[in-house]
Design an enzyme around this catalytic site. Structure first.
Site, short mmCIF file in Angstrom:
data_model
loop_
_atom_site.label_atom_id
_atom_site.label_comp_id
_atom_site.label_asym_id
_atom_site.label_seq_id
_atom_site.Cartn_x
_atom_site.Cartn_y
_atom_site.Cartn_z
N ASP A 154 -17.02 64.86 24.05
CA ASP A 154 -17.88 63.68 23.93
C ASP A 154 -17.54 62.74 25.08
O ASP A 154 -17.00 63.16 26.09
CB ASP A 154 -17.58 63.00 22.57
CG ASP A 154 -18.74 62.21 22.01
OD1 ASP A 154 -19.08 61.16 22.60
OD2 ASP A 154 -19.31 62.63 21.00
N HIS A 193 -18.86 55.86 22.02
CA HIS A 193 -19.38 56.94 21.18
C HIS A 193 -18.31 57.93 20.75
O HIS A 193 -18.18 58.28 19.57
CB HIS A 193 -20.51 57.66 21.92
CG HIS A 193 -21.25 58.68 21.12
ND1 HIS A 193 -20.94 60.01 21.13
CD2 HIS A 193 -22.30 58.54 20.29
CE1 HIS A 193 -21.78 60.66 20.34
NE2 HIS A 193 -22.61 59.80 19.81
N SER A 347 -25.16 62.27 15.46
CA SER A 347 -23.80 62.20 16.02
C SER A 347 -22.77 61.77 15.00
O SER A 347 -21.61 62.16 15.06
CB SER A 347 -23.76 61.20 17.19
OG SER A 347 -24.11 61.79 18.39
#
Length: 521
Positions: A154, A193, A347
Site C-alpha cells: 500500500d 491510507h 480498502s
C-alpha cells in the site's frame, strides 16, 4: 478422511492433444533516476525462465530510444522505459515485435493502480467493524499471534504510531516507490491510507491505547503507492513478491485499477505458491464487475458493507466476490496529530478480512487454499445475493472456533478431501497433454490443481470446468501461466456437471511433470 485413489480410466483419463494450440530477493534495484510512483512510459516484458536472464533476453530487442531500467528475476520480467516524448505507437510497435520472440511470454503497459478508499467528512466515534464481524467474541479464544505476519502492500505505514509500533519488528519493510529500506510515509498529511489499513488489520488490541485492530498479528509494510495514492504495476508486483519471500502469511492489497496484467497475475500466483493468502479490494466504482487484482482467482475478493450490513453504494460486486466485510466509516489509525479517523471504501473492508485471517492462523495451521475455505465456510449470510456478499460476511468468532473442514456458516463445505496425482512428461514446446478428471464427490466445495514441472523448462496449466472439453492455450476457463513450471489453480464450488479437463502445455523445454488434483467436500 483423506484418500489417495489411483489414476485409472474412471478417475483421470489422458485425452488426445488439444487442437488449435498456440504457441526483493530476485528484485534488481531500480536504475538511479527511475521516477517513483506511476510509470506510464514503461513496458513490462515477461520472459520464460528458460532464458539466461530476463534482461539479456530483452535488451537486444530494445529500440535505440528506449532502455531496460528494471529487472525482477524471481517474477522474470523487465521494465523497458521509452522517452516521455515517444508516441504510444512506438510502444505498441515494440509490444508487437518483442512478443514474437520465442523467450518472451508477454509485454504490457506498466499501468497505474490506486488506493481504493472513499473519503468523507471526519467523524469521530466508536468502532463498529470488529463487533460486526464478532472479533470481540473471537478474542476470547485468541487476540492473534506475533508468529502470524500480515503484509500491507500500500502506501507507507507510520510504524511508530502508538497503536502500531508494537506490531512491527526490527524489519519494518521496504519502499518500492523510492527504492530504499524505509517504508515510512513521505508526506504524513497526504499518505495516510496504508496506516489506516494497517490499523484495521492489526492495530494493537487491549493496550489501553486508541482503537483495537482485528488481530494482534505482526505487520510488514511494502510501500508501493506514493503519497498521491497511486503506484505502478511493477512496484506493486515487486512488493508482493518481496512480502511472500519474507514469509508473510497474509498479503493485503487495498488497491486496484489498470485491468488484467500478466505481471500482477504472476505476482499473486507466486505469493500463493509461497504460502501467502492474498486478500484484495473489489473496487469502488459501484459496478457489477470486480476490479483487478481482486478478480484474479488466487485472490480473496472483498466487497464492502454499510453498518446496517447492506452493500455499500460504492462497492463493486459480481461473480468474483468471495467475502463481504464492513467498509463504511471505519475508524482506524491516522498519520497526523488526529491519530484516528473514519474513512470508507473496499480498502477498509479488505483488512478486516486480512485481520480475521490472521486470527484464524493463530489457532490453526492452514495452507492458503484451506484458509480461504475456512473463511468462506464460516462466513455469515446477511441476506445479500452471492454476487454482493460471496460466501457471506466474514465472521471472526466462527473462523477461530470452527474446526477446519467441519463446515458451518454461509460457505458450506464438509470435512473430507481426496487427492489424485499423475506423472508424465513433455518433450518440447511443441508438446502438450490433456487430461480428463472424473469427480470423486458430487458437490465439492473446492478443487485445487497443482502442476510441478522441471526447473529447466517452462510448463503452463489450463483448466476447463463443466464442459468436458479440453482447454487450449487460447480458450480456457482458468490459466496459470507463470514464467516457470510451478503452477496452481484453485476453483471454489466447481461445476461438476462434466469431468474436469486439464491441459499441461510446454511453452519452452521438456521434462517430467506431476499434476495433483485435490477435491474438498
Amino acid at each position: 478422511m483423506a484418500g489417495t485413489p489411483n489414476f485409472d480410466r474412471r478417475t483421470f483419463l489422458k485425452l488426445a492433444a488439444a487442437a488449435g494450440l498456440t504457441g526483493a530477493a530476485g528484485v534488481t534495484t531500480a536504475t538511479p533516476g527511475r521516477s517513483p510512483g506511476p510509470k506510464k512510459e514503461e513496458i513490462l516484458v515477461g520472459v520464460s525462465k528458460t532464458a539466461d536472464s530476463p534482461r539479456k533476453a530483452v535488451e537486444k530487442h530494445v529500440p535505440g530510444n528506449a532502455t531496460v531500467v528494471h529487472e525482477n528475476k524471481t517474477l522474470s520480467y523487465v521494465a523497458v522505459k521509452f522517452p516521455s516524448v515517444a508516441a504510444d505507437r512506438a510502444r505498441e510497435n515494440f509490444i508487437s515485435a518483442v512478443t514474437k520472440r520465442d523467450e518472451v511470454k508477454y509485454a504490457e503497459k506498466n499501468v497505474t493502480h490506486q488506493a481504493l478508499y472513499t473519503t468523507n467528512d471526519p467523524q469521530y466515534g466508536s468502532q463498529y467493524a470488529p463487533q460486526q464481524v464478532n472479533a470481540d467474541t473471537a478474542w476470547d479464544t485468541t487476540l492473534g499471534s506475533a508468529d502470524v505476519t500480515v503484509a500491507v502492500v500500500d502506501q507507507g505505514v507510520k510504524y511508530d504510531h502508538p497503536d502500531l509500533s508494537a506490531q512491527f519488528g526490527s524489519d519494518k519493510g521496504q519502499d518500492f516507490v523510492d527504492a530504499d529500506g524505509d517504508p515510512y510515509p513521505d508526506v504524513l498529511a497526504d499518505e495516510y491510507h496504508g496506516t489506516h489499513v494497517a490499523g484495521i488489520a492489526a492495530g494493537t488490541t487491549d493496550n489501553s491505547e486508541g482503537i483495537g485492530g482485528i488481530s494482534d498479528s505482526s505487520l510488514l509494510s511494502g510501500r508501493a503507492l506514493s503519497e498521491s495514492g497511486s503506484g505502478s504495476t511493477s512496484d506493486i508486483a515487486d512488493a508482493i513478491e518481496w512480502a511472500a519471500d519474507q514469509g508473510a502469511d497474509v498479503i493485503n492489497l487495498s488497491l486496484g485499477g489498470g485491468g488484467y496484467t500478466s505481471t500482477m497475475k504472476n505476482a499473486v500466483s507466486y505469493a500463493t505458491q509461497q504460502g501467502s493468502l492474498v486478500v484484495a479490494a473489489a473496487g469502488n466504482d459501484g459496478s457489477g464487475s470486480v476490479s483487478y487484482p481482486a478478480a484474479y482467482s488466487e485472490c480473496v475478493a472483498v466487497s464492502a458493507l454499510d453498518p446496517d450490513e447492506t452493500l455499500a453504494s460504492y462497492s463493486n460486486y459480481g461473480t468474483d466476490i468471495d467475502l463481504a466485510a464492513p467498509g463504511t466509516n471505519v475508524l482506524s489509525c491516522w498519520t497526523t496529530d488526529t491519530e484516528y479517523k473514519e474513512i470508507s471504501g473496499t480498502s477498509m473492508a479488505t483488512p478486516v478480512v486480512s485481520g480475521v485471517a490472521g486470527l484464524t492462523l493463530a489457532v490453526y495451521d492452514l495452507s492458503p487454499a484451506d484458509l480461504r475455505s475456512q473463511l468462506k465456510n464460516t462466513a455469515v449470510d446477511v441476506g445479500l445475493s452471492e454476487n454482493e456478499q460471496g460466501a457471506g460476511r466474514v465472521d471472526a468468532a466462527n473462523a477461530v472456533t470452527t474446526e477446519p473442514g467441519s463446515g458451518g456458516g454461509g460457505g458450506g463445505g464438509g470435512g473430507d478431501s481426496t487427492t489424485s496425482t499423475i506423472d508424465d512428461s513433455l518433450s518440447s514446446s511443441a508438446d502438450s497433454d490433456c487430461w480428463s478428471y472424473a469427480w470423486e464427490y458430487g458437490s465439492p466445495s473446492q478443487v485445487v490443481v497443482d502442476l510441478s514441472g522441471p526447473s529447466s523448462a517452462d510448463f503452463d496449466l489450463y483448466v476447463n470446468e463443466g464442459s468436458g472439453t479440453c482447454p487450449t492455450t487460447g480458450s480456457y476457463d482458468y490459466r496459470s501461466w507463470t514464467t516457470d513450471s510451478e503452477e496452481q489453480i484453485v476453483i471454489d464450488d466447481p461445476d461438476t456437471s462434466a469431468d474436469l479437463s486439464v491441459l499441461v502445455d510446454s511453452y519452452s523445454g521438456g521434462g517430467s511433470y506431476t499434476v495433483t488434483v485435490t477435491e474438498k467436500e
